[in-house]
Structure formats: structure tokens, C-alpha cells
Design an enzyme around this catalytic site. Structure first.
Site, PDB file in Angstrom:
ATOM      1  N   SER A  72     -48.668 -57.359 -13.667  1.00 23.01           N
ATOM      2  CA  SER A  72     -48.814 -58.786 -13.454  1.00 23.01           C
ATOM      3  C   SER A  72     -48.268 -59.267 -12.111  1.00 23.01           C
ATOM      4  O   SER A  72     -48.352 -60.464 -11.807  1.00 23.01           O
ATOM      5  CB  SER A  72     -48.082 -59.548 -14.574  1.00 23.01           C
ATOM      6  OG  SER A  72     -46.689 -59.292 -14.535  1.00 23.01           O
ATOM      7  N   SER A  74     -45.717 -53.862 -14.618  1.00 21.72           N
ATOM      8  CA  SER A  74     -46.135 -54.997 -13.790  1.00 21.72           C
ATOM      9  C   SER A  74     -45.761 -54.887 -12.326  1.00 21.72           C
ATOM     10  O   SER A  74     -46.261 -55.657 -11.497  1.00 21.72           O
ATOM     11  CB  SER A  74     -45.567 -56.304 -14.364  1.00 21.72           C
ATOM     12  OG  SER A  74     -46.192 -56.622 -15.572  1.00 21.72           O
ATOM     13  N   LYS A  87     -42.640 -63.823  -6.727  1.00 26.00           N
ATOM     14  CA  LYS A  87     -43.579 -63.832  -7.849  1.00 26.00           C
ATOM     15  C   LYS A  87     -43.414 -65.136  -8.622  1.00 26.00           C
ATOM     16  O   LYS A  87     -42.308 -65.618  -8.836  1.00 26.00           O
ATOM     17  CB  LYS A  87     -43.308 -62.639  -8.770  1.00 26.00           C
ATOM     18  CG  LYS A  87     -44.273 -62.539  -9.938  1.00 26.00           C
ATOM     19  CD  LYS A  87     -43.949 -61.327 -10.813  1.00 26.00           C
ATOM     20  CE  LYS A  87     -44.912 -61.215 -11.978  1.00 26.00           C
ATOM     21  NZ  LYS A  87     -44.630 -60.038 -12.829  1.00 26.00           N
TER      22      LYS A  87
END
Length: 276
Positions: free
Chosen positions: A125, A149, A49
Site C-alpha cells: 500500500s 506494503s 505516506k
């Protein structure tokens, strides 16, 4: 293949380190041919990520405010452990700006779509990580979760995502959303893969103060073990404890059953009153 699939509908944002990625794959192949793999993750493609630092890869956090020039010379502890066990990083996955969204658009022009329907969001996210797993670009992926997230994208994309217990995985290097809630986590297509990955990345990190000193079990071996029986399971079967009401500020009990709460407390289970 994964390092070349970069675009507005894809999840992999940066592919600038293709040469080292392919070199790592060739090195892994040689280790397996010699019968000396670095670990269970050796040769497995993993995406990171874009809120977690990885040496050699820009960490722009989905923002134009962060230059791609670097230097990018540090690894997140989870990334470092991937490398130690032979995992191959194929790219940084898309995230909304600084992770502050439940969808996956950002100011870099990227809008990561859901691979099951390109008209839908992959969630946020960590949506790029989840979409990459669902699309088959990587077998494993890292994420981070402070308010959903990991859990939101995993549910949107139909894969497995885990937000570990706070402190089980080091938080060092993660772009903070809420420091008392943020936690590094993982994605995979199934429980078995996540259990193997968790065993490798969990553990104490001496450079981070909130890292927990605890024994890390073999999660994979524990998958088929029966759950421990607790008398609370039968005593509280179908017993109403209370009714919860959800509001902007959280959850609160609007009606409670004193008998049910007393039973929980008798078996050593705390029962919060009021808002939480």
C-alpha cells in the site's frame, strides 16, 4: 517541482503546504551557507505516506470518509525527526483506502502508476512513496508495512525499501492494519541512503509501549564491515532441513530432515515445526 506534480498518474496526493515547503528549503540553504546544517538530512526532499500524520498536511488515508479540513497539528515520530534534522517534506504520497490493498487505487480518484510503465501498478500500500522515489520526485520516503506494503512497491518500482524490526521505529500515529505486524519503514534509491535515514528515525519512543529500548548502531558505517562468521554457516552448507509447502494459512513443513534440524538446534537456531 515535486509539490506541483499532482495527478492521476503521479504519486504525490496533497500539495497544500507548498509555502512552508519552500520556506523550509530556503532555511536549509541558509544553514548550509553558514556551515551549520541541522543534520545529514538537511535540505533533502522527503515524502510522507498518507497513513502517517504530518503537521500542516491532510492525512486522508486514501478515503472519502476523512475530511481534508483538519486540524492537522501532529507529526508522526519519524516525521518529527525528519524536521529536526532539516528534512523537507514535499507532499503526502498516495495509498489505497486505509492501506488495505496491494495495489494503489483509492476512492479519492487517484490511481498511482508505476513510473517505469504507466500501464502497471506501483504496488501497495506504499505505492505512492515507491513511485515517487523511482520517478525522482523525492530522495527519501516513508512507508508502513504489515503484510508487504513496503516490500511489494519497492520490488515493483525497482528501489530499496526496508521494513525494520518490530519496535525499532515508533508506530505511533500509523493507521493500523494489523497492530502486531505494522511497522514504519523507509524507501530510497540505494542502500547507502536508507542506512543514513534509518539511523535518524530509529530509536526509543516513550509515548508508544511497543517501542524497543535498544542501542541504534551507525548503519552507514557498518555497511562495509564483514558479516560475523558463525559455525552454522559451514556445518549446514547444502544440507537439506525440510520441504516447505505454502497454503492460504501460511507455510508448513511437509517433509523434514531430523539430522538437519538437530544441527540447527545445536548451533542455537530455533527450528519451527508445523504451520507458522
Amino acid at each position: 517541482i515535486g509539490v506541483r506534480l499532482v495527478g492521476s498518474e503521479m504519486c504525490i496526493r496533497d500539495s497544500t503546504d507548498e509555502e512552508s515547503t519552500l520556506a523550509a528549503a530556503r532555511a536549509s540553504e541558509e544553514r548550509w551557507q553558514k556551515g551549520t546544517p541541522a543534520g545529514l538530512l538537511d535540505g533533502i526532499p522527503i515524502s510522507i505516506k498518507d497513513l502517517l500524520p504530518a503537521k500542516g498536511w491532510p492525512t486522508r488515508m486514501g478515503s472519502n470518509a476523512i475530511s481534508a479540513d483538519g486540524p492537522w497539528n501532529e507529526d508522526d515520530p519519524a516525521v518529527s525527526r525528519f524536521r529536526e534534522h532539516g528534512g523537507i517534506i514535499i507532499g503526502k504520497t498516495n495509498t489505497p483506502e486505509f492501506g488495505f490493498s496491494g495495489t494503489n487505487e483509492n476512492r479519492l480518484g487517484d490511481a498511482c502508476r508505476n513510473p517505469w510503465s504507466l500501464e502497471c501498478t506501483s504496488g501497495g500500500s506504499s505505492g505512492g512513496a515507491a513511485a515517487g522515489i523511482a520517478a525522482g520526485l523525492s530522495a527519501l520516503a516513508t512507508g508502513s508495512d504489515g503484510g508487504g506494503s513496503i516490500r511489494i512497491p519497492a520490488s515493483f518500482c525497482g528501489i530499496v525499501g526496508i521494513k525494520p524490526t518490530y519496535g525499532l521505529c515508533s508506530r505511533w500515529g500509523i493507521v493500523a492494519f494489523a497492530s502486531s505486524l505494522d511497522q514504519a519503514g523507509i524507501f530510497a534509491n540505494n542502500i547507502e541512503d536508507t542506512s543514513i535515514l534509518m539511523k535518524e528515525i530509529a530509536g526509543y519512543d516513550e509515548i508508544y509501549s511497543t517501542s524497543a529500548k535498544t542501542i541504534i548502531p551507525n548503519y552507514y558505517e557498518n555497511l562495509n564491515r564483514p558479516l560475523k562468521y558463525h559455525p552454522c554457516h559451514s556445518k549446514l552448507h547444502r544440507r537439506s532441513v525440510g520441504q516447505l509447502e505454502m497454503s492460504f494459512h501460511g507455510f508448513r513443513f511437509v517433509r523434514t530432515s531430523p539430522r538437519g534440524i538437530t544441527s540447527i538446534q545445536r548451533f542455537g537456531r530455533p527450528c519451527p515445526y508445523g504451520s507458522f
